[in-house]
Scaffold this active site. Structure first.
Site, mmCIF file in Angstrom:
data_model
loop_
_atom_site.group_PDB
_atom_site.id
_atom_site.type_symbol
_atom_site.label_atom_id
_atom_site.label_comp_id
_atom_site.label_asym_id
_atom_site.label_seq_id
_atom_site.Cartn_x
_atom_site.Cartn_y
_atom_site.Cartn_z
ATOM 1 N N GLU A 1 -7.285 -7.113 0.810
ATOM 2 C CA GLU A 1 -7.733 -7.012 2.201
ATOM 3 C C GLU A 1 -9.255 -7.094 2.320
ATOM 4 O O GLU A 1 -9.822 -6.725 3.356
ATOM 5 C CB GLU A 1 -7.246 -5.698 2.825
ATOM 6 C CG GLU A 1 -5.735 -5.541 2.896
ATOM 7 C CD GLU A 1 -5.041 -6.555 3.784
ATOM 8 O OE1 GLU A 1 -5.745 -7.341 4.451
ATOM 9 O OE2 GLU A 1 -3.799 -6.582 3.793
ATOM 10 N N HIS B 1 -8.335 1.591 5.057
ATOM 11 C CA HIS B 1 -7.010 1.152 5.502
ATOM 12 C C HIS B 1 -5.967 1.976 4.775
ATOM 13 O O HIS B 1 -6.032 2.141 3.554
ATOM 14 C CB HIS B 1 -6.805 -0.335 5.208
ATOM 15 C CG HIS B 1 -5.385 -0.793 5.366
ATOM 16 N ND1 HIS B 1 -4.691 -0.647 6.555
ATOM 17 C CD2 HIS B 1 -4.514 -1.371 4.505
ATOM 18 C CE1 HIS B 1 -3.466 -1.130 6.406
ATOM 19 N NE2 HIS B 1 -3.328 -1.563 5.160
ATOM 20 N N HIS C 1 -1.587 3.704 5.164
ATOM 21 C CA HIS C 1 -0.276 3.640 5.803
ATOM 22 C C HIS C 1 0.081 5.022 6.351
ATOM 23 O O HIS C 1 0.969 5.693 5.828
ATOM 24 C CB HIS C 1 0.770 3.145 4.804
ATOM 25 C CG HIS C 1 0.457 1.804 4.222
ATOM 26 N ND1 HIS C 1 1.061 1.321 3.086
ATOM 27 C CD2 HIS C 1 -0.412 0.828 4.628
ATOM 28 C CE1 HIS C 1 0.584 0.116 2.808
ATOM 29 N NE2 HIS C 1 -0.316 -0.201 3.732
ATOM 30 N N HIS D 1 2.808 -1.262 10.032
ATOM 31 C CA HIS D 1 2.104 -1.428 8.755
ATOM 32 C C HIS D 1 1.139 -0.283 8.472
ATOM 33 O O HIS D 1 1.265 0.392 7.466
ATOM 34 C CB HIS D 1 1.357 -2.773 8.759
ATOM 35 C CG HIS D 1 0.632 -3.084 7.487
ATOM 36 N ND1 HIS D 1 0.462 -4.365 7.022
ATOM 37 C CD2 HIS D 1 0.010 -2.292 6.571
ATOM 38 C CE1 HIS D 1 -0.202 -4.347 5.876
ATOM 39 N NE2 HIS D 1 -0.496 -3.091 5.590
#
Length: 275
Positions: free
Chosen positions: A117, A141, A143, A212
């Site tokens: 990413e 980032h 989850h 996501h």
């Protein structure tokens, strides 16, 4: 000789990745984290750098980040293992002078590479540098379980998601008055999702990827972790509320406006005006 593994930035990455795994936000190799550094941060540890740093070209030039060092998590690496072997799971990279690629100065051993990413991270760093006049240095980032769950049951638009999260916990409007951006579902690890995320990062420090995870930005590792943690706590409250039959009462529009005035923040207008 100073060892880079004892530096504030490696130790900070160890703590942030370990805490995120303990929260249940980063199963297996899920999640990624990047921290923008200064040359003065890494200069004392030059003796720890690779003798022949590997060069990797970027998929698109990032001239705004030219000559900038970062510490990043690796592709396919497990957050739970960062504390066990920082050099295998983290890397210090430095963008070259034209922004077209970067050298891996330290870490990412055994031919490992930065997170898949990285385009989303670097594009988001560019936008947050401009939006915050250089104050924001972290892109995270993960989850986050309950934030993901909400994207299945709430209409996926910025005003509604923001308003519900503000109502889920009083502190939320104060912590993220600019609201939460949200994308349509997109294939991860692509320039396209990176560009879409960066566009939302122009306006929001939090961006949801439906079904996501979430992207968060802040000036420090602690602030960024705390931002996501605050939103995720509110999402957990909302998940419990909806499982118990829904809201009977909530924080009103007038109360949200009063809250913003008390703490000197300007709430996202579209979320305030929603109902």
């Amino acid at each position: 000789m100073q060892n880079i593994t004892d530096s504030w930035f490696v130790q900070g990455m160890i703590k942030a990745t370990s805490d995120a795994w303990l929260k249940g936000w980063d199963e297996r190799n899920g999640g990624n984290l990047t921290l923008r550094l200064d040359e003065t941060d890494i200069a004392p540890f030059a003796a720890n750098f690779h003798e022949k740093p590997r060069y990797i070209a970027l998929s698109q030039p990032m001239p705004l980040l030219a000559n900038t060092p970062f510490i990043v998590t690796g592709s396919g690496k497990f957050f739970r293992n960062v504390q066990l072997d920082p050099a295998a799971n983290l890397g210090v990279v430095k963008i070259d002078s034209d922004g077209a690629g970067y050298h891996i100065l330290w870490g990412l051993t055994h031919d490992a590479v930065p997170t898949s990413e990285l385009p989303a991270h670097f594009l988001s760093h560019c936008e947050r540098i401009k939006a915050t006049h250089g104050k924001d240095r972290v892109i995270m980032h993960c989850h986050a379980t309950n934030l993901i769950a909400l994207t299945y049951v709430l209409e996926n638009n910025t005003a509604l998601i923001t308003r519900k999260l503000w109502e889920g916990s009083t502190e939320c409007l104060v912590v993220f008055p600019g609201g939460v951006g949200i994308l349509p579902w997109m294939v991860p690890g692509t320039d396209e999702i990176g560009q879409a995320t960066a566009q939302e990062m122009q306006k929001h420090s939090l961006v949801l990827w439906p079904f996501h995870g979430v992207f968060g930005s802040g000036p420090t590792l602690d602030e960024t972790f705390g931002l996501i943690d605050t939103a995720e706590k509110s999402a957990e409250v909302l998940v419990k509320i909806y499982s118990m039959g829904g809201m009977k009462q909530t924080i009103t529009r007038e109360e949200l406006v009063a809250l913003g005035k008390r703490f000197g923040v300007t709430p996202l207008a579209s979320a305030v005006a929603l109902y």
